[in-house]
Design an enzyme around this catalytic site. Structure first.
Site, PDB file in Angstrom:
ATOM      1  N   LYS A  22      -0.616 -53.020  31.540  1.00 15.25           N
ATOM      2  CA  LYS A  22      -0.244 -53.023  32.959  1.00 15.25           C
ATOM      3  C   LYS A  22       0.373 -51.679  33.364  1.00 15.25           C
ATOM      4  O   LYS A  22       0.168 -51.210  34.492  1.00 15.25           O
ATOM      5  CB  LYS A  22       0.717 -54.167  33.255  1.00 15.25           C
ATOM      6  N   TYR A  74       0.276 -56.487  26.657  1.00 11.93           N
ATOM      7  CA  TYR A  74       0.178 -56.800  28.075  1.00 11.93           C
ATOM      8  C   TYR A  74       0.962 -55.785  28.904  1.00 11.93           C
ATOM      9  O   TYR A  74       0.447 -55.212  29.873  1.00 11.93           O
ATOM     10  CB  TYR A  74       0.697 -58.213  28.334  1.00 11.93           C
TER      11      TYR A  74
END
Length: 270
Positions: free
Chosen positions: A130, A126
């Protein structure tokens, strides 16, 4: 930029943050994942050309931290390349982009992170996805505001507060880790902050409610039957940074997360 006179587009309008952004920008064009697939470059370019906004607020993201470990390709497309396509379209039509990133772009080796700190080696998919999104935006657009946020909770989506309330009713004791630290952030407060940030110069911003706590301390403010445990006692597929405290040096501070939580609890009991 005078916000009241500009054409605004919100992408991800049906998400937890998107819902509150729509309240702040009621006249905005609102797109959900059913209306636009941000992983489809041509669709993104065509949609934004057609709408021709002055301001684009991207609240679309794949935020399931555990799910990102299993669906890495999807994570990098939605959180990484998708924002790059949006930035490319914004550059073409001359729009400002507001995009939301995360504390998880940092690996947790420092106790606090400033906007000027360079993310190095995020420890889960994640965070890496990002960070790619931040990089792709910077490659394609000059007029952007990347807003890093943390531990988001709001009325209109899955979040830690609701998980704690549910588990509290199902279990005699709820174990919560006490060795990961961050700053909870209320979607209402964050959404109301955007108008201020639009007027500031391009760059990266850290926007959270004030107050540092562990997940255990956060949980204890919500329910009474929580007990502390270590991360080792509660293993998860995705590693979490020990410290992911974002320090805001560029904008006015928001209220303490405990005050925000009080408002959240009042609203959910209406």
């Amino acid at each position: 930029m005078v916000v009241g006179t500009i054409k605004t587009l919100i992408i991800g309008a049906d998400g937890m943050l998107g819902f509150d952004l729509c309240k702040v920008f009621p006249d905005a064009v609102k797109l959900t994942h059913k209306d636009i697939d941000i992983t489809d470059r041509e669709q993104v370019l065509e949609s934004i050309r057609k709408i021709n906004p002055n301001l684009v607020i991207n609240a679309a993201a794949y935020t399931d931290v555990e799910g990102c470990e299993d669906r890495q390709e999807l994570a990098f497309m939605v959180n990484g390349y998708g924002p790059g396509y949006i930035a490319e379209a914004c550059s073409e039509v001359g729009a400002t982009l507001i995009h939301f990133s995360t504390d998880y772009v940092f690996n947790g080796s420092k106790k606090e992170y400033l906007e000027f700190d360079t993310p190095v080696d995020p420890i889960n998919v994640y965070g890496r996805s990002k960070l790619l999104g931040e990089q792709k935006i910077a490659e394609n657009l000059n007029d952007y505001r990347i807003i890093r946020i943390s531990w988001l909770f709001g009325m209109h989506g899955k979040n830690f507060v609701e998980t704690m309330l549910r588990l509290s009713g199902e279990m005699e004791q709820v174990k919560v880790v006490n060795d990961q630290f961050g700053k909870p952030t209320y979607t209402v407060d964050l959404a109301n902050k955007i108008m201020e940030i639009v007027e500031l110069k391009a760059g990266i911003y850290h926007v959270t409610n004030e107050g540092i706590c562990s997940w255990y301390e956060f949980a204890s403010a919500v329910i009474s039957n929580t007990v502390p445990c270590t991360s080792e006692e509660f293993p998860m597929k995705a590693r979490r940074p020990k410290y992911s405290v974002l320090v805001n040096t560029k904008t006015k501070s928001m209220r303490h997360w405990k005050e925000a939580l009080k408002d959240y609890m009042k609203e959910r009991n209406v």
